[in-house]
Design a protein around this motif. Structure first.
Motif, PDB file in Angstrom:
ATOM      1  N   LEU A 175       0.726  -1.188  -0.059  1.00 34.14           N
ATOM      2  CA  LEU A 175      -0.098  -0.153  -0.167  1.00 34.14           C
ATOM      3  C   LEU A 175       0.871   1.250  -0.059  1.00 34.14           C
ATOM      4  N   ASP A 176       2.006   1.256   0.628  1.00 32.56           N
ATOM      5  CA  ASP A 176       2.821   2.339   0.783  1.00 32.56           C
ATOM      6  C   ASP A 176       3.475   2.506  -0.782  1.00 32.56           C
ATOM      7  N   ALA A 177       3.702   1.361  -1.249  1.00 30.20           N
ATOM      8  CA  ALA A 177       4.362   1.636  -2.859  1.00 30.20           C
ATOM      9  C   ALA A 177       3.250   2.155  -3.688  1.00 30.20           C
ATOM     10  N   ALA A 178       1.884   1.815  -3.513  1.00 32.73           N
ATOM     11  CA  ALA A 178       1.172   2.441  -4.287  1.00 32.73           C
ATOM     12  C   ALA A 178       0.475   3.799  -3.857  1.00 32.73           C
ATOM     13  N   ASN A 179       1.155   4.304  -2.684  1.00 29.29           N
ATOM     14  CA  ASN A 179       0.658   5.685  -2.060  1.00 29.29           C
ATOM     15  C   ASN A 179      -0.630   5.655  -1.677  1.00 29.29           C
ATOM     16  N   ILE A 180      -1.219   4.366  -1.189  1.00 35.38           N
ATOM     17  CA  ILE A 180      -2.696   4.433  -0.654  1.00 35.38           C
ATOM     18  C   ILE A 180      -2.678   4.427   0.731  1.00 35.38           C
ATOM     19  N   THR A 181      -3.282   5.523   1.255  1.00 40.19           N
ATOM     20  CA  THR A 181      -3.358   5.761   2.655  1.00 40.19           C
ATOM     21  C   THR A 181      -4.640   5.550   3.439  1.00 40.19           C
ATOM     22  N   SER A 182      -5.668   5.187   2.492  1.00 47.38           N
ATOM     23  CA  SER A 182      -7.244   4.884   3.165  1.00 47.38           C
ATOM     24  C   SER A 182      -7.386   3.713   4.028  1.00 47.38           C
ATOM     25  N   PHE A 183      -6.659   3.098   4.123  1.00 48.47           N
ATOM     26  CA  PHE A 183      -6.932   1.616   4.937  1.00 48.47           C
ATOM     27  C   PHE A 183      -5.996   1.590   6.292  1.00 48.47           C
ATOM     28  N   SER A 184      -5.993   2.714   6.865  1.00 51.69           N
ATOM     29  CA  SER A 184      -5.236   2.587   7.999  1.00 51.69           C
ATOM     30  C   SER A 184      -5.954   2.009   8.931  1.00 51.69           C
ATOM     31  N   ALA A 185      -7.168   2.385   9.306  1.00 53.65           N
ATOM     32  CA  ALA A 185      -8.106   1.907  10.504  1.00 53.65           C
ATOM     33  C   ALA A 185      -8.333   0.285  10.446  1.00 53.65           C
ATOM     34  N   PRO A 186      -8.588  -0.189   9.293  1.00 59.91           N
ATOM     35  CA  PRO A 186      -8.680  -1.758   8.975  1.00 59.91           C
ATOM     36  C   PRO A 186      -7.388  -2.406   9.491  1.00 59.91           C
ATOM     37  N   LEU A 187      -6.393  -1.761   9.106  1.00 63.76           N
ATOM     38  CA  LEU A 187      -4.861  -2.186   9.047  1.00 63.76           C
ATOM     39  C   LEU A 187      -4.564  -2.246  10.622  1.00 63.76           C
ATOM     40  N   GLU A 188      -4.918  -1.401  11.495  1.00 64.54           N
ATOM     41  CA  GLU A 188      -4.657  -1.550  12.788  1.00 64.54           C
ATOM     42  C   GLU A 188      -5.441  -2.625  13.412  1.00 64.54           C
ATOM     43  N   VAL A 189      -6.610  -2.920  12.921  1.00 61.17           N
ATOM     44  CA  VAL A 189      -7.198  -4.155  13.542  1.00 61.17           C
ATOM     45  C   VAL A 189      -6.571  -5.389  13.229  1.00 61.17           C
ATOM     46  N   LEU A 190      -5.947  -5.568  11.963  1.00 64.03           N
ATOM     47  CA  LEU A 190      -5.190  -6.772  11.405  1.00 64.03           C
ATOM     48  C   LEU A 190      -3.951  -6.953  12.326  1.00 64.03           C
ATOM     49  N   LYS A 191      -3.292  -5.645  12.607  1.00 66.16           N
ATOM     50  CA  LYS A 191      -2.128  -5.649  13.380  1.00 66.16           C
ATOM     51  C   LYS A 191      -2.104  -6.161  14.740  1.00 66.16           C
ATOM     52  N   LYS A 192      -3.166  -5.783  15.428  1.00 61.15           N
ATOM     53  CA  LYS A 192      -3.683  -6.359  16.755  1.00 61.15           C
ATOM     54  C   LYS A 192      -3.670  -7.627  16.957  1.00 61.15           C
ATOM     55  N   SER A 193      -4.612  -8.150  16.003  1.00 60.06           N
ATOM     56  CA  SER A 193      -4.997  -9.519  15.941  1.00 60.06           C
ATOM     57  C   SER A 193      -3.814 -10.395  15.347  1.00 60.06           C
ATOM     58  N   ALA A 194      -3.179  -9.985  14.404  1.00 64.09           N
ATOM     59  CA  ALA A 194      -2.041 -10.810  14.012  1.00 64.09           C
ATOM     60  C   ALA A 194      -0.986 -10.925  14.997  1.00 64.09           C
ATOM     61  N   PHE A 195      -0.611  -9.879  15.902  1.00 63.42           N
ATOM     62  CA  PHE A 195       0.289 -10.257  16.900  1.00 63.42           C
ATOM     63  C   PHE A 195      -0.275 -11.044  18.088  1.00 63.42           C
ATOM     64  N   MET A 196      -1.367 -11.003  18.127  1.00 64.22           N
ATOM     65  CA  MET A 196      -1.896 -11.854  19.339  1.00 64.22           C
ATOM     66  C   MET A 196      -1.751 -13.391  18.909  1.00 64.22           C
ATOM     67  N   GLN A 197      -2.215 -13.627  17.588  1.00 66.12           N
ATOM     68  CA  GLN A 197      -1.991 -14.864  17.034  1.00 66.12           C
ATOM     69  C   GLN A 197      -0.769 -15.426  17.014  1.00 66.12           C
ATOM     70  N   ASP A 198       0.359 -14.552  16.546  1.00 65.88           N
ATOM     71  CA  ASP A 198       1.696 -15.091  16.545  1.00 65.88           C
ATOM     72  C   ASP A 198       2.247 -15.280  17.752  1.00 65.88           C
ATOM     73  N   GLU A 199       1.816 -14.361  18.812  1.00 65.98           N
ATOM     74  CA  GLU A 199       2.422 -14.541  20.172  1.00 65.98           C
ATOM     75  C   GLU A 199       1.818 -15.941  20.856  1.00 65.98           C
ATOM     76  N   ALA A 200       0.505 -16.370  20.412  1.00 70.62           N
ATOM     77  CA  ALA A 200      -0.046 -17.511  20.970  1.00 70.62           C
ATOM     78  C   ALA A 200       0.735 -18.720  20.581  1.00 70.62           C
ATOM     79  N   TRP A 201       0.983 -18.497  19.102  1.00 64.97           N
ATOM     80  CA  TRP A 201       1.667 -19.646  18.353  1.00 64.97           C
ATOM     81  C   TRP A 201       3.146 -19.786  19.130  1.00 64.97           C
ATOM     82  N   SER A 202       3.813 -18.858  18.959  1.00 62.94           N
ATOM     83  CA  SER A 202       5.372 -18.954  19.568  1.00 62.94           C
ATOM     84  C   SER A 202       5.055 -19.370  20.977  1.00 62.94           C
TER      85      SER A 202
END
Length: 436
Positions: A175-202
Motif C-alpha cells: 500500500l505504501d508503494a501504491a501511495n494508498i493511505t485510506s486503509f489505516s483503520a482496518p490495518l490497525e485491526v489486523l495488526k493487533k490480531s496478527a500480533f496476538m495470534q503469532d504470540e499465542a503460536w510462539s
C-alpha cells in the motif's frame, strides 16, 4: 495459525500408530525388486545428474514436481533436492521453487534475495529454522547466481500460512508503494490480531506463556471479517495489476490463517490450502513449480487415515496428470529436530539419532538392498501394491515406532529415493554470499 484444538489434532498424527521395534530382518528384496533399483552418488552435481537422467526426464514433463523429505532435518535430502531442482530449472524451464513455509515471509525473502549481502540473516528472518542450514543455503546461492545471468528469473515462493504478522507487513509495504493511505483503520485491526495470534503460536514453546483463547478467538473472528472486507476493496482498486495481485495474495494468506477462528474447517484443510497456494503460482503456461515439503504433504494421498497430508492429491485434482510426487527415505544415522512444540523461525535445531527401522517396514526392506543409495519407480517396484509401515518424522525429535504409518509407496509417490545412512543438516556458517 489454527485454533488450539486443530493445532493439537494436526500434531498428534505423529503419535497415532504403534508398532513393535525389532532388529530382526524380514525377507530381503527379491531379485525383481533389486533389478528396479537405480544407484546414485551425491559426491558431486555432474555425477548425480548423469545417474538420475531418466528420472529427471520424467519429472520435466510435468508442470509441478513435489520433492518430499522423510524427515524435516536430513542433510542428504536437502542436497538431493537442490541437485534435482537445479536440473529442472536448467534443463526443463522450471521457474518457481516453493517451500512449506509462510507465503508472505517467503515473498519478502524473494524480494530481498538478489540484493542481500547476508543470506544467513535473511534465512533466519523469513524461514522456519528447519530450512536454516548450509545444504538449503546452497540452493539460494545458486539461484542468486542463476538469476544474475538469465532473463527468465527463478522465484522463491511459500505455500503455507503459520504466521500472521508477515501478511500485515506485506500489505503495508504494498500500500505504501501504491501511495494508498485510506486503509489505516482496518490495518490497525489486523495488526493487533496478527500480533496476538503469532504470540499465542510462539508462546506454546514457553512453559510460562498464557493465552486467553476466548479473547484470541474474538479478535481473530473480527480479523477475518475485516480482512474479507479489505479483500473486496482491493479488488475494486484501479492500480497496477501486479500490485493488486500481490495485495490479494497477502490478504488471502491472512484469511487462511484466521479462518479456523471464524468457522469450522475440515480435517486436511491445511493441505488443500497449500495446494491452492501452489496453483496461484502458476499464472500462465510458462510457469513450472518445484515444491520442497515433507513427504506427508507431497504424497498423492493423506496418511494416518487422511488426518494429515495429501497436498499432492489436491494438486492432482487441480492439474490432472501434471504432478510428479517424489519421496525420500533413510534408515540409519542422525536427523535434525527441535524440542519446541511449534516450529518457528528461532526454534533450536539439534542432531538426534535415528532409531533402527521397525520390523516389516519399508526402511527395513530397503536396507537389505545390495546397494546403499538408490532410487526407483514405485509402480514397477511394488506391482503387487504391498502395504508396509513407512516412517514420517516431522520437526520433532522422535523417530521410533509412533512415527510410522502403513502405506503403499505407489499410492503416495511416483518415485522414491533411499539413502541407507544419512546425517543431520549442517548449521549455517558465517560466510558471505557468493557473487558471480
Amino acid at each position: 495459525m489454527k485454533t488450539k484444538n486443530t493445532i493439537i489434532a494436526s500434531l498428534l498424527v505423529f503419535n497415532f500408530l504403534h508398532f513393535t521395534t525389532s532388529n530382526a530382518q524380514e525377507r530381503p528384496l527379491s531379485p525383481a525388486q533389486n533389478k528396479q533399483l537405480q544407484p546414485f552418488t551425491l559426491k558431486d552435481y555432474q555425477t548425480f545428474k548423469k545417474e538420475v537422467k531418466p528420472l529427471i526426464q520424467e519429472m520435466g514433463l510435468k508442470k509441478i514436481v513435489g520433492l518430499g523429505e522423510g524427515t524435516h532435518g536430513t542433510a542428504e535430502f536437502y542436497t538431493v533436492r537442490y541437485y534435482i531442482t537445479r536440473m529442472l530449472i536448467e534443463d526443463y524451464g522450471f521457474n518457481h521453487v516453493a517451500f512449506e513455509n509462510d507465503l508472505t515471509e517467503v515473498w519478502q525473502f524473494n524480494q530481498q534475495l538478489s540484493k542481500t549481502n547476508d543470506l544467513n540473516a535473511l534465512l533466519k528472518k523469513y524461514f522456519l529454522s528447519l530450512w536454516q542450514n548450509e545444504e538449503t543455503k546452497q540452493l539460494f546461492q545458486w539461484i542468486i547466481s542463476y538469476n544474475a545471468s538469465h532473463k527468465k528469473q527463478v522465484t522463491v515462493n511459500g505455500i503455507d500460512f503459520p504466521a500472521q504478522q508477515p501478511d500485515v507487513d506485506m500489505l503495508i509495504a504494498l500500500l505504501d508503494a501504491a501511495n494508498i493511505t485510506s486503509f489505516s483503520a482496518p490495518l490497525e485491526v489486523l495488526k493487533k490480531s496478527a500480533f496476538m495470534q503469532d504470540e499465542a503460536w510462539s508462546g506454546m514453546n514457553k512453559k510460562d506463556a498464557k493465552t486467553d483463547w476466548n479473547l484470541l478467538a474474538k479478535h481473530c473472528r473480527n480479523e477475518y471479517i475485516t480482512a474479507d472486507s479489505l479483500e473486496t476493496a482491493f479488488k475494486a482498486l484501479n492500480i497496477d495489476s501486479s500490485l493488486k495481485n500481490n495485495l490479494l495474495l497477502a490478504i488471502g494468506n491472512l484469511k487462511q490463517g484466521c479462518e479456523p477462528f471464524f468457522r469450522e474447517i475440515p480435517e486436511g484443510a491445511r493441505d488443500s490450502i497449500m495446494a491452492y497456494n501452489t496453483a496461484r503460482i502458476v499464472k500462465d503456461g510458462n510457469d513450472k513449480v518445484v515444491i520442497w515439503a515433507h513427504n506427508a504433504h507431497l504424497g498423492k494421498t493423506g496418511i494416518y487415515d487422511n488426518v494429515v497430508g495429501g497436498t499432492g492429491g489436491y494438486i492432482l485434482k487441480l492439474f490432472p496428470g501434471n504432478y510428479f510426487a517424489f519421496g525420500t527415505g533413510t534408515a540409519l544415522g542422525t536427523f535434525g529436530g527441535t524440542t519446541d512444540a511449534r516450529a518457528v523461525n528461532n526454534s533450536p535445531i539439534a542432531p538426534y539419532p535415528l532409531e533402527n527401522p521397525i520390523t516389516g517396514s519399508w526402511e527395513e526392506l530397503l536396507s537389505s538392498a545390495k546397494t546403499s543409495d538408490f532410487y526407483f519407480d514405485t509402480d514397477k517396484f511394488n506391482p503387487t501394491q504391498e502395504l508396509k509401515p513407512l516412517r514420517f518424522i516431522g520437526f520433532g525429535t522422535k523417530s521410533g515406532a509412533s512415527s510410522y504409518d502403513k502405506t503403499n509407496l505407489r499410492d503416495l509417490f511416483d518415485a522414491f529415493i533411499f539413502l541407507n545412512q544419512t546425517h543431520a543438516p549442517t548449521p549455517l556458517k558465517d560466510n558471505p554470499v557468493a557473487r558471480h
